[in-house]
Design a protein around this motif. Structure first.
Motif, PDB file in Angstrom:
ATOM      1  N   LEU A 215       0.908  -1.213   0.036  1.00  0.00           N
ATOM      2  CA  LEU A 215      -0.045   0.057  -0.067  1.00  0.00           C
ATOM      3  C   LEU A 215       0.829   1.161  -0.004  1.00  0.00           C
ATOM      4  O   LEU A 215       0.449   2.341  -0.392  1.00  0.00           O
ATOM      5  N   SER A 216       1.996   1.160   0.713  1.00  0.00           N
ATOM      6  CA  SER A 216       3.031   2.462   0.787  1.00  0.00           C
ATOM      7  C   SER A 216       3.375   2.493  -0.818  1.00  0.00           C
ATOM      8  O   SER A 216       4.051   3.766  -0.905  1.00  0.00           O
ATOM      9  N   TYR A 217       3.531   1.657  -1.653  1.00  0.00           N
ATOM     10  CA  TYR A 217       4.097   2.141  -2.891  1.00  0.00           C
ATOM     11  C   TYR A 217       2.684   2.145  -4.177  1.00  0.00           C
ATOM     12  O   TYR A 217       3.087   2.423  -5.242  1.00  0.00           O
ATOM     13  N   ILE A 218       1.389   2.130  -3.511  1.00  0.00           N
ATOM     14  CA  ILE A 218       0.258   2.227  -4.278  1.00  0.00           C
ATOM     15  C   ILE A 218      -0.330   3.647  -4.209  1.00  0.00           C
ATOM     16  O   ILE A 218      -0.337   4.001  -3.120  1.00  0.00           O
ATOM     17  N   ASP A 219      -0.610   4.232  -5.153  1.00  0.00           N
ATOM     18  CA  ASP A 219      -1.465   5.603  -5.035  1.00  0.00           C
ATOM     19  C   ASP A 219      -2.909   5.419  -4.622  1.00  0.00           C
ATOM     20  O   ASP A 219      -3.394   4.444  -5.192  1.00  0.00           O
ATOM     21  N   TYR A 220      -3.382   5.514  -3.460  1.00  0.00           N
ATOM     22  CA  TYR A 220      -4.738   5.683  -2.810  1.00  0.00           C
ATOM     23  C   TYR A 220      -5.720   5.733  -3.649  1.00  0.00           C
ATOM     24  O   TYR A 220      -6.606   5.052  -3.523  1.00  0.00           O
TER      25      TYR A 220
ATOM     26  N   THR B 118       7.085   7.034  -4.992  1.00  0.00           N
ATOM     27  CA  THR B 118       7.864   6.155  -4.177  1.00  0.00           C
ATOM     28  C   THR B 118       8.519   4.834  -5.015  1.00  0.00           C
ATOM     29  O   THR B 118       9.509   4.627  -5.213  1.00  0.00           O
ATOM     30  N   MET B 119       7.241   4.098  -5.359  1.00  0.00           N
ATOM     31  CA  MET B 119       7.568   2.914  -6.216  1.00  0.00           C
ATOM     32  C   MET B 119       8.078   3.397  -7.759  1.00  0.00           C
ATOM     33  O   MET B 119       9.046   2.628  -7.852  1.00  0.00           O
ATOM     34  N   PHE B 120       7.550   4.363  -8.070  1.00  0.00           N
ATOM     35  CA  PHE B 120       8.155   4.745  -9.466  1.00  0.00           C
ATOM     36  C   PHE B 120       9.810   5.020  -9.318  1.00  0.00           C
ATOM     37  O   PHE B 120      10.598   4.822 -10.246  1.00  0.00           O
ATOM     38  N   ASP B 121      10.048   5.553  -8.304  1.00  0.00           N
ATOM     39  CA  ASP B 121      11.320   6.131  -8.127  1.00  0.00           C
ATOM     40  C   ASP B 121      12.306   4.970  -8.021  1.00  0.00           C
ATOM     41  O   ASP B 121      13.692   4.954  -8.389  1.00  0.00           O
ATOM     42  N   ILE B 122      11.792   4.005  -7.380  1.00  0.00           N
ATOM     43  CA  ILE B 122      12.647   2.563  -7.084  1.00  0.00           C
ATOM     44  C   ILE B 122      12.667   1.670  -8.263  1.00  0.00           C
ATOM     45  O   ILE B 122      13.925   1.595  -8.752  1.00  0.00           O
ATOM     46  N   ILE B 123      11.534   1.753  -9.100  1.00  0.00           N
ATOM     47  CA  ILE B 123      11.805   1.023 -10.446  1.00  0.00           C
ATOM     48  C   ILE B 123      12.526   1.811 -11.635  1.00  0.00           C
ATOM     49  O   ILE B 123      13.356   1.179 -12.289  1.00  0.00           O
TER      50      ILE B 123
ATOM     51  N   ILE C 196       6.025  12.006 -19.739  1.00  0.00           N
ATOM     52  CA  ILE C 196       5.639  12.803 -18.522  1.00  0.00           C
ATOM     53  C   ILE C 196       4.308  13.305 -18.714  1.00  0.00           C
ATOM     54  O   ILE C 196       4.617  13.992 -20.070  1.00  0.00           O
ATOM     55  N   LEU C 197       3.120  13.301 -18.420  1.00  0.00           N
ATOM     56  CA  LEU C 197       2.034  13.786 -18.846  1.00  0.00           C
ATOM     57  C   LEU C 197       1.089  14.495 -17.595  1.00  0.00           C
ATOM     58  O   LEU C 197       1.338  13.818 -16.619  1.00  0.00           O
ATOM     59  N   ASP C 198       0.492  15.505 -18.182  1.00  0.00           N
ATOM     60  CA  ASP C 198      -0.578  15.956 -17.435  1.00  0.00           C
ATOM     61  C   ASP C 198      -2.006  16.317 -17.908  1.00  0.00           C
ATOM     62  O   ASP C 198      -1.829  16.232 -19.172  1.00  0.00           O
TER      63      ASP C 198
ATOM     64  N   TYR D 198       2.386  10.697 -10.670  1.00  0.00           N
ATOM     65  CA  TYR D 198       3.522  11.191 -10.094  1.00  0.00           C
ATOM     66  C   TYR D 198       3.417  12.467  -9.299  1.00  0.00           C
ATOM     67  O   TYR D 198       4.049  13.152  -8.484  1.00  0.00           O
ATOM     68  N   GLY D 199       2.033  12.923  -9.228  1.00  0.00           N
ATOM     69  CA  GLY D 199       1.601  13.912  -8.266  1.00  0.00           C
ATOM     70  C   GLY D 199       0.563  14.632  -8.934  1.00  0.00           C
ATOM     71  O   GLY D 199       0.641  15.099 -10.016  1.00  0.00           O
TER      72      GLY D 199
END
Length: 406
Positions: A239-244, A252-257, A276-278, A319-320
């Motif tokens: 859950l700490s690596y998944i967007d709620y 966090t997970m993305f930075d690791i991968i 990267i997109l928004d 990503y945010g």
């Protein structure tokens, strides 16, 4: 107040007696408990049969050397027969246990049966030696009583099985005793002492077996709690690596991968692409349609990105805010651009109304693409900065488009 009928009292007594003798264990643990107990008993039975075999061979050798030609005289002849019988039996049991030990789980029931017959044989044999001792050693029954106690403290047997084994062998022992011992005083002493030993030994065995069940259940409960705790910890870690909101990877997970994929492509000198997109004019969408509608919009776009990325084994993350990132390892710039265009069109196909966007009358996205072959001269930070600049350029170009910096 009605008095209980004698029949019901008798039934209650029988029920309690059955519960006392037939110690039970939960069905979910029973099979595993039986296998573990069989494994322990098997190991101890192997050692016991081997020790008896060695000791009886030595005893027979000493017996023959001491008695010489007189070994055929009574009662020496019977001692010799008993020694030889024990040696033959121990060879049989040792061979049997070695064979059964090859698959304890498969032969669990056979091990229990072999163990019960082994106990009965040992008790019977030792009882026979103590009967012979009545003729030569002033009526001592030390061999029999030691065997009774050893059976109680060495293996683990169900109380009712051991009680049956004790009862049968002790009944025969008491019945045959007058044939070997003529002294009434010694007979009475042997009856009392051996019976007391039987009772005490059975109680010891009963307590050991009950404690084993309790310890086994406690260990399983602790193991289950630890397994559940480990599962929960893994869930929390996940859950700490998944967007709620979207259920896709978070930053966090993305930075690791991205570090893992960067190093992999760097080592293999393969191209690595990043998108990267928004969402175009998402603030206006959120302000006018409300936060719930904004959340729904983000979730729908995340689903499109996720489905598209999964088919190509790429990684997508929120990503945010309304910004997403997609990793495309082993992907050159042409394929990355094509993927970005397919993604842009799929988001448009959602046809989510957006009356406050100057790019279109529905929700659209802008995408920045960057492709690089990682090396010692490049860095992940520059990789992202370039993709960010590409996204900024896409926004400058009226949005709802893709920009790639060569």
């Amino acid at each position: 107040m009605k008095k209980k009928k004698p029949f019901f009292r008798f039934h209650e007594i029988l029920t309690k007696l059955r519960e006392f003798l037939f110690l039970s264990i939960q069905d979910k643990y029973k099979r595993e408990f039986d296998i573990e107990t069989a494994r322990v008993n098997l190991g101890r039975a192997k050692i016991t049969s081997l020790c008896f075999l060695v000791v009886e061979i030595i005893m027979l050798a000493v017996f023959l050397s001491v008695k010489g030609k007189n070994f055929l005289r009574l009662p020496d002849r019977y001692y010799g027969i008993m020694y030889i019988t024990m040696i033959i039996a121990m060879v049989f049991y040792l061979t049997l246990y070695i064979r059964l030990g090859k698959d304890v789980q498969k032969y669990c029931t056979n091990i229990q049966i072999a163990g019960t017959s082994f106990v009965i044989f040992i008790l019977s044999w030792c009882a026979g030696i103590s009967l012979l001792d009545q003729l030569t050693y002033n009526g001592q029954i030390i061999v029999y009583t030691v065997a009774v106690l050893a059976v109680a403290v060495t293996p683990f047997y169900k109380p009712f099985i051991l009680l049956a084994a004790y009862t049968v062998t002790h009944a025969l022992f008491i019945a045959l005793m007058p044939l070997f011992q003529k002294s009434g005083g010694i007979l009475f002493g042997n009856y009392v002492n051996s019976t007391i030993f039987i009772i005490i030994s059975w109680v010891i065995s009963y307590m050991r077996y009950r404690n084993r069940i309790e310890d086994f259940i406690k260990s399983k409960e602790i193991q289950e709690k630890n397994d559940e705790l480990e599962r929960l910890n893994k869930e929390l870690e996940k859950l700490s690596y998944i967007d709620y909101l979207t259920g896709i990877s978070n930053r966090t997970m993305f930075d690791i991968i991205v570090k893992e994929e960067w190093n992999r492509c760097k080592h293999q000198h393969e191209p690595f692409s990043l998108i990267i997109l928004d969402i175009d004019f998402f603030k206006e969408y959120n302000d006018n349609y409300g936060h719930r509608a904004g959340d729904s919009c983000i979730k729908k776009i995340a689903e499109v990105l996720s489905n598209f990325a999964e088919r190509s084994h790429f990684t997508v993350a929120r990503y945010g805010g309304d910004e997403f990132a997609i990793l495309l390892p082993y992907t050159d710039k042409e394929k990355a651009f094509s993927f970005a265009e397919d993604t842009r069109r799929d988001v448009e196909k959602l046809n989510i109304e957006h009356a406050y966007s100057s790019a279109a009358d529905h929700v659209t996205i802008s995408l920045g693409v960057n492709t690089i072959i990682p090396s010692d001269e490049s860095s992940i930070e520059e990789f992202f900065d370039t993709a960010d600049k590409a996204l900024y350029k896409a926004k400058e170009n009226d949005r709802n488009c893709i920009f790639m910096i060569n």
